[in-house]
Design a protein around this motif. Structure first.
Motif, PDB file in Angstrom:
ATOM      1  N   ILE A  30     -46.633 -17.220  -3.457  1.00 53.72           N
ATOM      2  CA  ILE A  30     -46.357 -15.804  -3.533  1.00 53.72           C
ATOM      3  C   ILE A  30     -46.986 -14.977  -2.424  1.00 53.72           C
ATOM      4  CG2 ILE A  30     -46.473 -13.884  -5.083  1.00 53.72           C
ATOM      5  CD1 ILE A  30     -45.274 -16.309  -6.411  1.00 53.72           C
ATOM      6  N   SER A  31     -46.237 -14.190  -1.527  1.00 51.67           N
ATOM      7  CA  SER A  31     -46.593 -13.440  -0.562  1.00 51.67           C
ATOM      8  C   SER A  31     -46.647 -11.913  -0.940  1.00 51.67           C
ATOM      9  CB  SER A  31     -45.286 -13.567   0.380  1.00 51.67           C
ATOM     10  OG  SER A  31     -45.595 -14.687   1.244  1.00 51.67           O
ATOM     11  N   ILE A  32     -47.860 -11.691  -0.808  1.00 49.79           N
ATOM     12  CA  ILE A  32     -48.223 -10.119  -1.049  1.00 49.79           C
ATOM     13  C   ILE A  32     -48.151  -9.177   0.169  1.00 49.79           C
ATOM     14  CG2 ILE A  32     -49.812  -8.306  -2.081  1.00 49.79           C
ATOM     15  CD1 ILE A  32     -51.142 -10.827  -3.667  1.00 49.79           C
ATOM     16  N   VAL A  33     -47.092  -8.542   0.117  1.00 44.20           N
ATOM     17  CA  VAL A  33     -46.645  -7.898   1.499  1.00 44.20           C
ATOM     18  C   VAL A  33     -46.610  -6.501   1.417  1.00 44.20           C
ATOM     19  CG1 VAL A  33     -45.373  -9.919   2.155  1.00 44.20           C
ATOM     20  CG2 VAL A  33     -44.299  -8.201   1.115  1.00 44.20           C
ATOM     21  N   SER A  34     -46.543  -5.470   2.664  1.00 44.59           N
ATOM     22  CA  SER A  34     -46.662  -4.128   2.466  1.00 44.59           C
ATOM     23  C   SER A  34     -45.014  -3.784   2.787  1.00 44.59           C
ATOM     24  CB  SER A  34     -47.406  -3.359   3.343  1.00 44.59           C
ATOM     25  OG  SER A  34     -46.884  -4.388   4.835  1.00 44.59           O
ATOM     26  N   SER A  35     -44.145  -4.763   3.055  1.00 42.92           N
ATOM     27  CA  SER A  35     -42.830  -4.381   3.296  1.00 42.92           C
ATOM     28  C   SER A  35     -41.816  -5.881   3.116  1.00 42.92           C
ATOM     29  CB  SER A  35     -42.514  -4.118   4.684  1.00 42.92           C
ATOM     30  OG  SER A  35     -41.196  -3.837   4.975  1.00 42.92           O
ATOM     31  N   THR A  36     -40.779  -5.451   2.432  1.00 38.31           N
ATOM     32  CA  THR A  36     -39.780  -6.765   2.412  1.00 38.31           C
ATOM     33  C   THR A  36     -39.279  -7.201   3.515  1.00 38.31           C
ATOM     34  OG1 THR A  36     -38.093  -5.381   1.830  1.00 38.31           O
ATOM     35  CG2 THR A  36     -39.100  -6.000   0.186  1.00 38.31           C
ATOM     36  N   ASP A  37     -39.497  -6.475   4.686  1.00 39.14           N
ATOM     37  CA  ASP A  37     -39.183  -7.017   6.027  1.00 39.14           C
ATOM     38  C   ASP A  37     -40.021  -7.979   6.749  1.00 39.14           C
ATOM     39  OD1 ASP A  37     -36.887  -5.329   5.863  1.00 39.14           O
ATOM     40  OD2 ASP A  37     -37.756  -3.653   6.829  1.00 39.14           O
ATOM     41  N   ASN A  38     -41.153  -8.056   6.220  1.00 42.43           N
ATOM     42  CA  ASN A  38     -42.303  -8.933   6.827  1.00 42.43           C
ATOM     43  C   ASN A  38     -42.079 -10.454   6.862  1.00 42.43           C
ATOM     44  OD1 ASN A  38     -43.423  -6.263   7.246  1.00 42.43           O
ATOM     45  ND2 ASN A  38     -45.458  -6.809   6.183  1.00 42.43           N
TER      46      ASN A  38
END
Length: 417
Positions: A30-38
């Protein structure tokens, strides 16, 4: 091996190797990200199973995003995959009852002034320093410590706005720039407090360590060559270090002492050290595997050691086995511009791929990009990675091949000023 659910906070740069290893181990990533583009931006598409969107600069946002997700109460590990969120990740992991580096230790590793204070309190050899906010304070600190000094932010990385200060004029010019440095990678805020540090003279190294209850399970020393002053950009890493072999035990002991001082006694670390006339002195500590392809490539090529695999197992509270599968050497060399201009190409770079010792080449800059003398790691144009039988051979070959490369600048079009 049972499948676990492993979450990474904002995989990027060295952190992409974390996601890849966990994915290849068969875990649910699971990746916790600030943007779906990352995932596309940082190059880990296809090696994760789900995304959680959060403000990675805010502890409560991270915590609440996890609690509101399908993985609330289901995470087996929460791993920082970028330096900037390491302390916030540690705090959230503690709240979730998950294993990791203690929050206070991660906070000190992220903030150079707190780390320097810890070194002083525990008698770890470091640099003289003073924390300052204003130019007047910086000047007084510089005079007290004695020129030359180094001016740097307290919580940045990659040599961003790190200055060699020879005199008062240098200090005034650099301070005018550093106070305008407000935001760094991933929109993390730069503190408005700065360090004036004693300039440490001597060769530079990093110590790659993996601790268990304070005892090194693995250690090696990387030799670094950096750009000419007044900048500190890392240009060549050779692993294991070919020089000053008689001092390597001292370098390792000093690095381990710095980790203990800030409270890191388990897991991976990357400790930067200078070997001065008075012995090793700590530059900084990072409670994670070394970046700049040291861990992702050089350790694998030199020893067959996968620190990322060991680190995932550490966060999962599983047994850790780190074994050297072979003994050779590896190096990475970075190409930089020798002047300002518009980048066109690197003459001789493409031919490197056919060299029998070259493992990989990568062009960072693209034709048409404005370039200049490298002031931070962001300004490097490309790199190549090689292997050799011995460390001295790896270093010499890296320097030899680097010396044959020539940066080509785009010629101005006729009639354009």
């Amino acid at each position: 091996m049972s499948i676990k659910t492993v979450a990474f906070v904002e995989p990027s740069f060295y952190g992409v190797s974390f996601a890849r290893i966990a994915y290849e181990q068969g875990h649910k990533v699971i990746s916790i990200v600030s943007s779906t583009d990352n995932p596309q931006k940082y190059g880990y598409e296809g090696i994760y199973h789900d995304l959680i969107i959060a403000d990675i600069r805010d502890e409560e946002s991270l915590y609440q995003a996890i609690q509101a997700s399908p993985y609330a109460g289901q995470l087996d590990a929460l791993i920082p995959a970028t330096d900037y969120a390491s302390h916030l990740t540690a705090r959230v992991a503690e709240r979730l009852g998950l294993q990791g580096i203690p929050y206070e230790a991660a906070l000190k590793a992220r903030n150079k002034d707190l780390a320097r204070q810890a070194y002083a309190e525990h008698g770890v050899p470091s640099a003289k320093f003073k924390k300052v906010k204003t130019y007047e304070e910086a000047l007084a600190a510089s005079i007290s410590i004695g020129f030359p000094v180094v001016l740097k932010p307290t919580n940045a990385a990659s040599s961003q706005n790190v200055y060699f200060i020879h005199d008062e004029a240098d200090l005034k010019a650099a301070f005018e720039v550093i106070v305008e440095f407000k935001v760094t990678y991933m929109d993390f805020k730069v503190r408005d407090e700065y360090l004036i540090e004693e300039y440490l003279e001597g060769p530079e190294f990093s110590v790659e360590l993996f601790l268990s209850d304070g005892i090194p399970l693995f250690h090696t020393v990387t030799e670094k060559l950096t750009s000419p002053l007044p900048y500190f950009v890392e240009l060549v890493h050779t692993l294991p270090a070919p020089s000053y072999r008689e001092h390597q035990d001292d370098l390792i002991r000093t690095a381990a002492g710095a980790l203990h001082a800030i409270g890191i006694v388990d897991g991976p670390s990357h400790v930067e050290v200078k070997l001065t006339a008075n012995g090793p002195r700590i530059i900084e500590v990072n409670g994670r595997p070394g970046g700049d392809h040291i861990s992702s490539d050089l350790l694998l090529q030199a020893f067959g050691v996968d620190i990322f695999e060991a680190t995932v197992n550490y966060y999962l509270n599983r047994p850790i086995h780190i074994e050297r599968k072979h003994e050779r050497a590896a190096a990475i060399a970075y190409v930089t511009a020798d002047r300002e201009g518009v980048f066109e190409s690197i003459d001789g770079f493409a031919a490197l791929q056919a060299h029998p010792h070259i493992v990989r080449t990568h062009l960072i800059s693209q034709p048409g990009q404005a370039v200049g003398i490298a002031k931070s790691s962001d300004d490097r144009l490309g790199y190549f990675i090689l292997t050799a039988d011995t460390a001295q051979e790896a270093k010499q070959l890296a320097l030899e091949l680097l010396g044959k490369l020539q940066v080509v600048y785009r010629q101005q079009e006729a009639g354009i000023a």
